[in-house]
Write a protein that holds these residues in place. Structure first.
Motif, PDB file in Angstrom:
ATOM      1  N   LYS A  42       0.839  -1.204   0.000  1.00  0.00           N
ATOM      2  CA  LYS A  42       0.000   0.000   0.000  1.00  0.00           C
ATOM      3  C   LYS A  42       0.873   1.253   0.000  1.00  0.00           C
ATOM      4  O   LYS A  42       0.546   2.256  -0.648  1.00  0.00           O
ATOM      5  CB  LYS A  42      -0.933  -0.005   1.214  1.00  0.00           C
ATOM      6  N   SER A  43       1.991   1.210   0.718  1.00  0.00           N
ATOM      7  CA  SER A  43       2.920   2.340   0.721  1.00  0.00           C
ATOM      8  C   SER A  43       3.513   2.551  -0.665  1.00  0.00           C
ATOM      9  O   SER A  43       3.683   3.686  -1.117  1.00  0.00           O
ATOM     10  CB  SER A  43       4.053   2.097   1.729  1.00  0.00           C
ATOM     11  N   PHE A  44       3.821   1.445  -1.339  1.00  0.00           N
ATOM     12  CA  PHE A  44       4.346   1.556  -2.699  1.00  0.00           C
ATOM     13  C   PHE A  44       3.322   2.186  -3.628  1.00  0.00           C
ATOM     14  O   PHE A  44       3.661   3.047  -4.452  1.00  0.00           O
ATOM     15  CB  PHE A  44       4.734   0.173  -3.233  1.00  0.00           C
ATOM     16  N   ASP A  45       2.082   1.770  -3.516  1.00  0.00           N
ATOM     17  CA  ASP A  45       1.039   2.300  -4.389  1.00  0.00           C
ATOM     18  C   ASP A  45       0.884   3.810  -4.237  1.00  0.00           C
ATOM     19  O   ASP A  45       0.464   4.494  -5.170  1.00  0.00           O
ATOM     20  CB  ASP A  45      -0.299   1.612  -4.102  1.00  0.00           C
ATOM     21  N   LYS A  46       1.226   4.327  -3.047  1.00  0.00           N
ATOM     22  CA  LYS A  46       1.166   5.775  -2.795  1.00  0.00           C
ATOM     23  C   LYS A  46       2.522   6.436  -3.033  1.00  0.00           C
ATOM     24  O   LYS A  46       2.667   7.639  -2.837  1.00  0.00           O
ATOM     25  CB  LYS A  46       0.726   6.039  -1.354  1.00  0.00           C
ATOM     26  N   ARG A  47       3.519   5.632  -3.437  1.00  0.00           N
ATOM     27  CA  ARG A  47       4.889   6.122  -3.644  1.00  0.00           C
ATOM     28  C   ARG A  47       5.409   6.840  -2.398  1.00  0.00           C
ATOM     29  O   ARG A  47       5.910   7.954  -2.453  1.00  0.00           O
ATOM     30  CB  ARG A  47       4.964   7.045  -4.867  1.00  0.00           C
ATOM     31  N   TYR A  48       5.270   6.179  -1.265  1.00  0.00           N
ATOM     32  CA  TYR A  48       5.712   6.776   0.001  1.00  0.00           C
ATOM     33  C   TYR A  48       7.227   6.946  -0.014  1.00  0.00           C
ATOM     34  O   TYR A  48       7.970   5.986  -0.254  1.00  0.00           O
ATOM     35  CB  TYR A  48       5.270   5.884   1.159  1.00  0.00           C
ATOM     36  N   ASN A  49       7.702   8.143   0.271  1.00  0.00           N
ATOM     37  CA  ASN A  49       9.109   8.458   0.056  1.00  0.00           C
ATOM     38  C   ASN A  49      10.083   7.759   1.006  1.00  0.00           C
ATOM     39  O   ASN A  49      11.289   7.756   0.753  1.00  0.00           O
ATOM     40  CB  ASN A  49       9.337   9.981   0.101  1.00  0.00           C
ATOM     41  N   LYS A  50       9.616   7.170   2.092  1.00  0.00           N
ATOM     42  CA  LYS A  50      10.502   6.465   3.005  1.00  0.00           C
ATOM     43  C   LYS A  50      10.620   4.984   2.665  1.00  0.00           C
ATOM     44  O   LYS A  50      11.417   4.266   3.281  1.00  0.00           O
ATOM     45  CB  LYS A  50      10.025   6.637   4.453  1.00  0.00           C
ATOM     46  N   LEU A  51       9.845   4.515   1.711  1.00  0.00           N
ATOM     47  CA  LEU A  51       9.844   3.093   1.390  1.00  0.00           C
ATOM     48  C   LEU A  51      11.165   2.595   0.788  1.00  0.00           C
ATOM     49  O   LEU A  51      11.654   1.535   1.187  1.00  0.00           O
ATOM     50  CB  LEU A  51       8.679   2.767   0.449  1.00  0.00           C
ATOM     51  N   PRO A  52      11.777   3.311  -0.170  1.00  0.00           N
ATOM     52  CA  PRO A  52      13.028   2.797  -0.751  1.00  0.00           C
ATOM     53  C   PRO A  52      14.101   2.493   0.296  1.00  0.00           C
ATOM     54  O   PRO A  52      14.786   1.468   0.205  1.00  0.00           O
ATOM     55  CB  PRO A  52      13.469   3.931  -1.693  1.00  0.00           C
ATOM     56  N   ALA A  53      14.254   3.356   1.287  1.00  0.00           N
ATOM     57  CA  ALA A  53      15.265   3.128   2.331  1.00  0.00           C
ATOM     58  C   ALA A  53      14.956   1.857   3.125  1.00  0.00           C
ATOM     59  O   ALA A  53      15.866   1.115   3.508  1.00  0.00           O
ATOM     60  CB  ALA A  53      15.343   4.336   3.257  1.00  0.00           C
ATOM     61  N   LEU A  54      13.663   1.606   3.376  1.00  0.00           N
ATOM     62  CA  LEU A  54      13.288   0.403   4.111  1.00  0.00           C
ATOM     63  C   LEU A  54      13.539  -0.844   3.263  1.00  0.00           C
ATOM     64  O   LEU A  54      14.013  -1.860   3.775  1.00  0.00           O
ATOM     65  CB  LEU A  54      11.820   0.469   4.539  1.00  0.00           C
ATOM     66  N   VAL A  55      13.240  -0.767   1.974  1.00  0.00           N
ATOM     67  CA  VAL A  55      13.511  -1.898   1.078  1.00  0.00           C
ATOM     68  C   VAL A  55      15.003  -2.201   1.074  1.00  0.00           C
ATOM     69  O   VAL A  55      15.420  -3.367   1.121  1.00  0.00           O
ATOM     70  CB  VAL A  55      13.012  -1.594  -0.350  1.00  0.00           C
ATOM     71  N   GLU A  56      15.826  -1.150   1.042  1.00  0.00           N
ATOM     72  CA  GLU A  56      17.275  -1.324   1.090  1.00  0.00           C
ATOM     73  C   GLU A  56      17.690  -2.022   2.388  1.00  0.00           C
ATOM     74  O   GLU A  56      18.518  -2.939   2.394  1.00  0.00           O
ATOM     75  CB  GLU A  56      17.961   0.035   0.990  1.00  0.00           C
ATOM     76  N   GLU A  57      17.088  -1.588   3.498  1.00  0.00           N
ATOM     77  CA  GLU A  57      17.395  -2.183   4.802  1.00  0.00           C
ATOM     78  C   GLU A  57      17.011  -3.653   4.846  1.00  0.00           C
ATOM     79  O   GLU A  57      17.779  -4.504   5.333  1.00  0.00           O
ATOM     80  CB  GLU A  57      16.650  -1.405   5.884  1.00  0.00           C
ATOM     81  N   LEU A  58      15.826  -3.984   4.342  1.00  0.00           N
ATOM     82  CA  LEU A  58      15.366  -5.368   4.330  1.00  0.00           C
ATOM     83  C   LEU A  58      16.237  -6.222   3.410  1.00  0.00           C
ATOM     84  O   LEU A  58      16.527  -7.390   3.707  1.00  0.00           O
ATOM     85  CB  LEU A  58      13.903  -5.431   3.874  1.00  0.00           C
ATOM     86  N   ASN A  59      16.667  -5.636   2.305  1.00  0.00           N
ATOM     87  CA  ASN A  59      17.525  -6.359   1.368  1.00  0.00           C
ATOM     88  C   ASN A  59      18.887  -6.656   1.997  1.00  0.00           C
ATOM     89  O   ASN A  59      19.441  -7.742   1.827  1.00  0.00           O
ATOM     90  CB  ASN A  59      17.707  -5.538   0.096  1.00  0.00           C
ATOM     91  N   ALA A  60      19.416  -5.678   2.756  1.00  0.00           N
ATOM     92  CA  ALA A  60      20.704  -5.870   3.417  1.00  0.00           C
ATOM     93  C   ALA A  60      20.627  -6.991   4.450  1.00  0.00           C
ATOM     94  O   ALA A  60      21.615  -7.687   4.705  1.00  0.00           O
ATOM     95  CB  ALA A  60      21.147  -4.566   4.079  1.00  0.00           C
ATOM     96  N   LYS A  61      19.453  -7.181   5.038  1.00  0.00           N
ATOM     97  CA  LYS A  61      19.259  -8.255   6.025  1.00  0.00           C
ATOM     98  C   LYS A  61      18.939  -9.588   5.351  1.00  0.00           C
ATOM     99  O   LYS A  61      18.697 -10.587   6.020  1.00  0.00           O
ATOM    100  CB  LYS A  61      18.122  -7.888   6.975  1.00  0.00           C
ATOM    101  N   LYS A  62      18.893  -9.550   4.014  1.00  0.00           N
ATOM    102  CA  LYS A  62      18.611 -10.743   3.206  1.00  0.00           C
ATOM    103  C   LYS A  62      17.233 -11.334   3.484  1.00  0.00           C
ATOM    104  O   LYS A  62      17.039 -12.553   3.469  1.00  0.00           O
ATOM    105  CB  LYS A  62      19.702 -11.807   3.414  1.00  0.00           C
ATOM    106  N   VAL A  63      16.273 -10.460   3.753  1.00  0.00           N
ATOM    107  CA  VAL A  63      14.903 -10.930   3.970  1.00  0.00           C
ATOM    108  C   VAL A  63      13.948 -10.400   2.905  1.00  0.00           C
ATOM    109  O   VAL A  63      12.783 -10.818   2.857  1.00  0.00           O
ATOM    110  CB  VAL A  63      14.386 -10.520   5.372  1.00  0.00           C
ATOM    111  N   PHE A  64      14.440  -9.483   2.059  1.00  0.00           N
ATOM    112  CA  PHE A  64      13.557  -8.968   1.003  1.00  0.00           C
ATOM    113  C   PHE A  64      13.708  -9.843  -0.231  1.00  0.00           C
ATOM    114  O   PHE A  64      14.700  -9.777  -0.962  1.00  0.00           O
ATOM    115  CB  PHE A  64      13.880  -7.517   0.659  1.00  0.00           C
ATOM    116  N   ASN A  65      12.718 -10.689  -0.460  1.00  0.00           N
ATOM    117  CA  ASN A  65      12.722 -11.591  -1.609  1.00  0.00           C
ATOM    118  C   ASN A  65      11.286 -11.918  -1.985  1.00  0.00           C
ATOM    119  O   ASN A  65      10.337 -11.504  -1.316  1.00  0.00           O
ATOM    120  CB  ASN A  65      13.506 -12.866  -1.295  1.00  0.00           C
ATOM    121  N   GLU A  66      11.137 -12.679  -3.038  1.00  0.00           N
ATOM    122  CA  GLU A  66       9.797 -12.977  -3.551  1.00  0.00           C
ATOM    123  C   GLU A  66       9.012 -13.885  -2.613  1.00  0.00           C
ATOM    124  O   GLU A  66       7.780 -13.883  -2.628  1.00  0.00           O
ATOM    125  CB  GLU A  66       9.902 -13.619  -4.934  1.00  0.00           C
ATOM    126  N   THR A  67       9.716 -14.631  -1.774  1.00  0.00           N
ATOM    127  CA  THR A  67       9.040 -15.514  -0.830  1.00  0.00           C
ATOM    128  C   THR A  67       8.413 -14.721   0.316  1.00  0.00           C
ATOM    129  O   THR A  67       7.248 -14.920   0.663  1.00  0.00           O
ATOM    130  CB  THR A  67      10.021 -16.547  -0.248  1.00  0.00           C
TER     131      THR A  67
END
Length: 289
Positions: free
Chosen positions: A171-196
């Motif tokens: 839902k945040s993505f659909d609104k293009r919430y400006n803090k979302l990219p940083a959180l995606v980066e954080e989740l990716n660094a923790k190796k938890v951002f994936n398709e699963t």
């Protein structure tokens, strides 16, 4: 016994989420501005002048007559101490009145007060109202819930709920919430951002040709984040007092309520439905071109 266990588990989860969100709010200062405030005005601040006291009295008088936006502003005045002593309990009272009538801003603030004010803390109510606000499209509420579900509380043995996090962050993505990219980066660094873990958000990024990459400053960010254009609505030309006066003028007009005692008024009927200045200001991403 099974029902008791489920209730205890749900209560513990809400307490964990509530505590995390309270911390995020304090760090990110996710408190909205006043309901009638134009885009170029400063955030509402404490004020004890005669003019501020006069506005407070006028809005509270209208609030008692059932005008929903007056109730919202009265809550704001109590929250910040505008024209009156700051009183979070009375602010909560008026926020709840407006929240029940469907205002997502009031639902958000009701939830925030419940999770962040020690003397008024109610974890169950806090999460309930934040979820209602998020479901109604409140961008801050959706992001806070998504972030809290993603983090979990490892100190107290809490486990991240990626399924719930995926729902709210999408839902945040659909609104293009400006803090979302940083959180995606954080989740990716923790190796938890994936398709699963994040099937909906992950596929949204793929669909819109977005990926994590280093920008010219060497920072990791979502590429093509601004690749789509949106129409922005900007409300200008009104000072804070002019905005207050304009809204007060609407309260002096005909009240088209049905006569019920449920708090309905002209601002809730289809015949005179209109966006408030605050709603227009907050609709930064309005329609895709």
């Amino acid at each position: 016994m099974a029902n008791s266990t489920r209730i205890t588990s749900a209560s513990s989860t809400n307490k964990r989420l509530s505590t995390l969100i309270a911390g995020y709010v304090a760090a990110m200062l996710l408190i909205p501005t006043t309901f009638t405030q134009p885009a170029n005005a400063n955030q509402l601040e404490a004020c004890n002048t005669e003019e501020c006291a006069s506005y407070f009295k006028k809005f509270k008088r209208a609030a008692r007559k059932g005008y929903v936006s007056a109730q919202y502003n009265t809550a704001k005045f109590y929250y910040y101490g505008y024209g009156t002593e700051a009183d979070k309990a009375l602010a909560l009272k008026y926020y709840r009145k407006t929240a029940v009538n469907g205002s997502k801003e009031a639902q958000y603030m009701t939830g925030l007060i419940y999770v962040s004010e020690p003397d008024l803390q109610d974890h169950e109510q806090g999460i309930y109202w934040l979820e209602r606000a998020a479901a109604n499209g409140h961008i801050h509420a959706a992001f806070l819930l998504g972030k809290a579900h993603a983090q979990g509380d490892t100190i107290n043995g809490g486990v991240p709920n990626y399924q719930a996090s995926d729902i709210w962050l999408t839902k945040s993505f659909d609104k293009r919430y400006n803090k979302l990219p940083a959180l995606v980066e954080e989740l990716n660094a923790k190796k938890v951002f994936n398709e699963t873990n994040y099937p909906s958000l992950y596929n949204k990024l793929v669909e819109h040709n977005m990926w994590l990459a280093r920008n010219s400053d060497g920072e990791v960010a979502l590429s093509n984040w601004d690749g789509k254009t949106y129409e922005r609505i900007t409300v200008t030309g009104y000072s804070q007092t002019e905005a207050f006066d304009n809204l007060l003028a609407t309260f002096r007009g005909r009240n088209n309520s049905t006569g019920s005692r449920l708090g309905s008024d002209c601002q809730l009927t289809g015949a005179c439905a209109r966006k408030s200045l605050n709603e227009m200001k907050d609709s930064q991403w309005v329609s895709q071109q």
